[in-house]
Design a protein around this motif. Structure first.
Motif, mmCIF file in Angstrom:
data_model
loop_
_atom_site.group_PDB
_atom_site.id
_atom_site.type_symbol
_atom_site.label_atom_id
_atom_site.label_comp_id
_atom_site.label_asym_id
_atom_site.label_seq_id
_atom_site.Cartn_x
_atom_site.Cartn_y
_atom_site.Cartn_z
ATOM 1 N N ALA A 1 -34.955 50.777 52.234
ATOM 2 C CA ALA A 1 -35.988 50.057 52.995
ATOM 3 C C ALA A 1 -35.745 49.717 53.594
ATOM 4 C CB ALA A 1 -37.026 49.069 51.995
ATOM 5 N N LEU A 2 -37.297 49.799 54.760
ATOM 6 C CA LEU A 2 -36.204 49.660 55.874
ATOM 7 C C LEU A 2 -37.704 49.714 56.959
ATOM 8 C CD1 LEU A 2 -34.840 52.457 57.961
ATOM 9 C CD2 LEU A 2 -35.748 52.625 55.799
ATOM 10 N N PRO A 3 -38.325 49.037 57.907
ATOM 11 C CA PRO A 3 -39.345 49.021 58.591
ATOM 12 C C PRO A 3 -39.949 50.563 58.786
ATOM 13 C CG PRO A 3 -38.051 47.174 59.299
ATOM 14 C CD PRO A 3 -37.413 48.173 58.744
ATOM 15 N N LEU A 4 -40.642 51.371 59.191
ATOM 16 C CA LEU A 4 -41.562 52.599 59.304
ATOM 17 C C LEU A 4 -40.741 53.036 61.078
ATOM 18 C CD1 LEU A 4 -42.943 55.202 58.576
ATOM 19 C CD2 LEU A 4 -45.027 53.361 59.914
ATOM 20 N N GLU A 5 -41.115 51.588 62.087
ATOM 21 C CA GLU A 5 -41.036 52.663 63.004
ATOM 22 C C GLU A 5 -38.884 52.611 63.422
ATOM 23 O OE1 GLU A 5 -42.149 53.501 65.762
ATOM 24 O OE2 GLU A 5 -43.622 52.665 64.296
ATOM 25 N N ASP A 6 -38.422 52.016 62.132
ATOM 26 C CA ASP A 6 -36.830 52.082 62.362
ATOM 27 C C ASP A 6 -36.934 53.476 61.931
ATOM 28 O OD1 ASP A 6 -36.359 50.187 63.600
ATOM 29 O OD2 ASP A 6 -35.253 48.619 62.175
ATOM 30 N N PHE A 7 -37.410 54.249 60.707
ATOM 31 C CA PHE A 7 -37.458 55.024 59.783
ATOM 32 C C PHE A 7 -37.307 56.991 60.534
ATOM 33 C CE2 PHE A 7 -39.008 58.109 56.740
ATOM 34 C CZ PHE A 7 -38.340 58.185 55.750
ATOM 35 N N ARG A 8 -38.772 56.334 61.426
ATOM 36 C CA ARG A 8 -38.927 57.511 62.230
ATOM 37 C C ARG A 8 -38.128 57.460 63.395
ATOM 38 N NH1 ARG A 8 -45.128 54.951 62.861
ATOM 39 N NH2 ARG A 8 -46.153 56.597 61.617
ATOM 40 N N GLU A 9 -37.017 56.951 62.919
ATOM 41 C CA GLU A 9 -35.955 56.490 64.161
ATOM 42 C C GLU A 9 -34.580 57.376 64.181
ATOM 43 O OE1 GLU A 9 -35.264 53.421 66.836
ATOM 44 O OE2 GLU A 9 -37.144 53.893 67.944
ATOM 45 N N ARG A 10 -34.047 56.469 62.899
ATOM 46 C CA ARG A 10 -33.074 56.800 61.805
ATOM 47 C C ARG A 10 -32.843 57.541 60.642
ATOM 48 N NH1 ARG A 10 -30.976 52.670 60.516
ATOM 49 N NH2 ARG A 10 -32.567 51.048 60.667
ATOM 50 N N GLY A 11 -34.374 57.583 60.104
ATOM 51 C CA GLY A 11 -34.465 58.533 58.850
ATOM 52 C C GLY A 11 -33.449 59.241 57.720
ATOM 53 N N PRO A 12 -32.940 60.739 59.422
ATOM 54 C CA PRO A 12 -31.780 61.511 58.583
ATOM 55 C C PRO A 12 -30.457 60.419 58.605
ATOM 56 C CG PRO A 12 -33.798 62.434 60.400
ATOM 57 C CD PRO A 12 -34.115 60.813 60.431
ATOM 58 N N GLN A 13 -30.183 60.032 59.499
ATOM 59 C CA GLN A 13 -28.796 59.306 59.010
ATOM 60 C C GLN A 13 -28.942 58.022 57.712
ATOM 61 O OE1 GLN A 13 -30.776 59.253 61.666
ATOM 62 N NE2 GLN A 13 -29.437 59.230 64.122
ATOM 63 N N VAL A 14 -29.703 57.287 57.433
ATOM 64 C CA VAL A 14 -29.972 56.726 56.217
ATOM 65 C C VAL A 14 -30.124 57.470 54.820
ATOM 66 C CG1 VAL A 14 -31.593 54.770 54.907
ATOM 67 C CG2 VAL A 14 -31.401 54.673 57.319
ATOM 68 N N THR A 15 -30.497 58.703 55.440
ATOM 69 C CA THR A 15 -29.913 59.457 54.025
ATOM 70 C C THR A 15 -29.008 59.604 53.427
ATOM 71 O OG1 THR A 15 -32.653 60.135 54.562
ATOM 72 C CG2 THR A 15 -31.774 61.670 53.279
ATOM 73 N N GLU A 16 -28.256 60.100 55.099
ATOM 74 C CA GLU A 16 -26.955 60.874 54.605
ATOM 75 C C GLU A 16 -26.113 59.584 54.014
ATOM 76 O OE1 GLU A 16 -23.067 62.561 57.414
ATOM 77 O OE2 GLU A 16 -25.492 62.117 58.342
ATOM 78 N N GLU A 17 -26.607 58.504 54.820
ATOM 79 C CA GLU A 17 -25.574 57.337 54.268
ATOM 80 C C GLU A 17 -26.111 57.087 52.313
ATOM 81 O OE1 GLU A 17 -23.210 53.809 53.486
ATOM 82 O OE2 GLU A 17 -23.303 55.334 55.213
ATOM 83 N N LEU A 18 -27.453 57.067 52.134
ATOM 84 C CA LEU A 18 -27.297 57.245 51.158
ATOM 85 C C LEU A 18 -26.593 58.218 49.976
ATOM 86 C CD1 LEU A 18 -31.077 55.995 50.803
ATOM 87 C CD2 LEU A 18 -29.230 54.740 50.623
ATOM 88 N N ARG A 19 -27.209 59.351 49.975
ATOM 89 C CA ARG A 19 -26.049 60.393 49.364
ATOM 90 C C ARG A 19 -24.917 59.861 49.491
ATOM 91 N NH1 ARG A 19 -29.599 64.314 48.340
ATOM 92 N NH2 ARG A 19 -30.838 64.614 50.033
ATOM 93 N N ARG A 20 -23.881 59.433 50.961
ATOM 94 C CA ARG A 20 -22.896 58.767 50.656
ATOM 95 C C ARG A 20 -22.554 57.963 49.557
ATOM 96 N NH1 ARG A 20 -19.000 55.187 51.913
ATOM 97 N NH2 ARG A 20 -20.966 53.737 52.162
ATOM 98 N N VAL A 21 -23.420 56.966 49.741
ATOM 99 C CA VAL A 21 -23.484 55.768 48.168
ATOM 100 C C VAL A 21 -23.614 56.258 46.935
ATOM 101 C CG1 VAL A 21 -24.932 53.735 47.715
ATOM 102 C CG2 VAL A 21 -24.287 54.026 50.358
ATOM 103 N N ALA A 22 -24.568 57.263 46.595
ATOM 104 C CA ALA A 22 -24.943 58.314 45.579
ATOM 105 C C ALA A 22 -23.596 58.786 44.873
ATOM 106 C CB ALA A 22 -25.884 59.270 45.584
ATOM 107 N N ALA A 23 -23.048 58.869 45.433
ATOM 108 C CA ALA A 23 -21.658 59.566 44.894
ATOM 109 C C ALA A 23 -20.743 58.745 44.676
ATOM 110 C CB ALA A 23 -20.446 60.556 45.815
ATOM 111 N N GLU A 24 -20.103 57.275 45.875
ATOM 112 C CA GLU A 24 -19.461 56.465 45.125
ATOM 113 C C GLU A 24 -19.985 56.117 44.108
ATOM 114 O OE1 GLU A 24 -16.550 55.657 46.568
ATOM 115 O OE2 GLU A 24 -17.210 57.503 47.351
#
Length: 255
Positions: A216-239
């Motif tokens: 969860a993050l502020p909307l403006e941050d999500f618009r700027e960094r959404g793909p990077q955050v999603t990529e990190e989440l996929r790594r976290v999910a695998a771990e």
């Protein structure tokens, strides 16, 4: 006896909801019951260690952390999983959470968050608004239709913000998209100015029980960094799947 148990739990919940110690008289007013009854309940809860009496009133006791530790153990929330979420919080620059479905309920089981409302402000515990959260949508999408309907019938689809989806048809359409993409996103459905994204934890490691990691993050941050955050989440999910698998093998078994 059932009424006494309910009253005792009401007292415990009221103390837990307070920012500090609560006097007995304030608890009696809040719960709408007699002072003598409250004192009896406080005495029992204090004797068992669930509450402590201070000069300013009653506060949570030292038995509560042990209950929390037991809950984490039963839900297979290991220290390694918590450390993983904390690391992801630093790497992604967003509050991160681990959630799961269990026996008809959806709950946030662990998280690494600032606790500031601007970043979502989720807390660990039961989630009765899964229709409005990214992790909730991810878990609802993974459920069989009958189980999903039971959850929605039990908790409903109340509007939390003007953007909350309250139409079953619209939610079904969203969940179909979640299943296709393996990704759930909600924007300002749960909190104004906040966006959340969730990905599934591989089910093979969790005994088939749906689980998810989210941010969860502020909307403006999500618009700027959404793909990077999603990529990190996929790594976290695998771990996270590895931690869950290890805990299921080495942890206590039922029966």
């Amino acid at each position: 006896m059932p009424q006494s148990v309910d009253r005792a739990l009401d007292v415990l919940d009221a103390v837990a909801a307070s920012d500090g110690p609560v006097p007995a008289k304030a608890l009696a007013r809040r719960l709408g019951c007699g002072l003598s009854t409250v004192y009896d309940l406080l005495g029992s809860l204090t004797a068992r260690g669930h509450l402590v009496r201070t000069a300013s009133g009653y506060a949570l006791g030292y038995r509560v952390p042990a209950l929390h530790d037991a809950f984490r153990r039963q839900m297979r929330v290991t220290d390694g999983l918590q450390d993983l979420l904390t690391e992801a919080r630093r790497t992604a620059g967003a509050d991160t959470y681990f959630s799961a479905y269990r026996d008809g309920d959806i709950a946030v089981l662990a998280g690494a968050a600032t606790g500031h409302p601007a970043t979502g402000g989720f807390t660990t515990g039961l989630d009765d608004t899964a229709h409005a959260t990214a992790h909730g949508k991810m878990l609802l999408a993974a459920l069989p239709p009958a189980a999903r309907q039971r959850y929605l019938t039990a908790y409903g689809m109340r509007a939390i913000t003007p953007r909350t989806v309250t139409s079953p048809a619209r939610l079904d359409a969203q969940l179909r998209q979640v299943r296709r993409q393996g990704l759930a996103v909600e924007i300002e459905e749960c909190a104004p100015g906040v966006a959340c994204v969730a990905v599934p934890v591989p089910s093979g490691a969790t005994g088939g029980a749906p689980a998810a990691v989210s941010a969860a993050l502020p909307l403006e941050d999500f618009r700027e960094r959404g793909p990077q955050v999603t990529e990190e989440l996929r790594r976290v999910a695998a771990e996270a799947a590895k931690f869950r698998k290890t805990a299921d093998i080495t942890g206590p078994t039922a029966g």
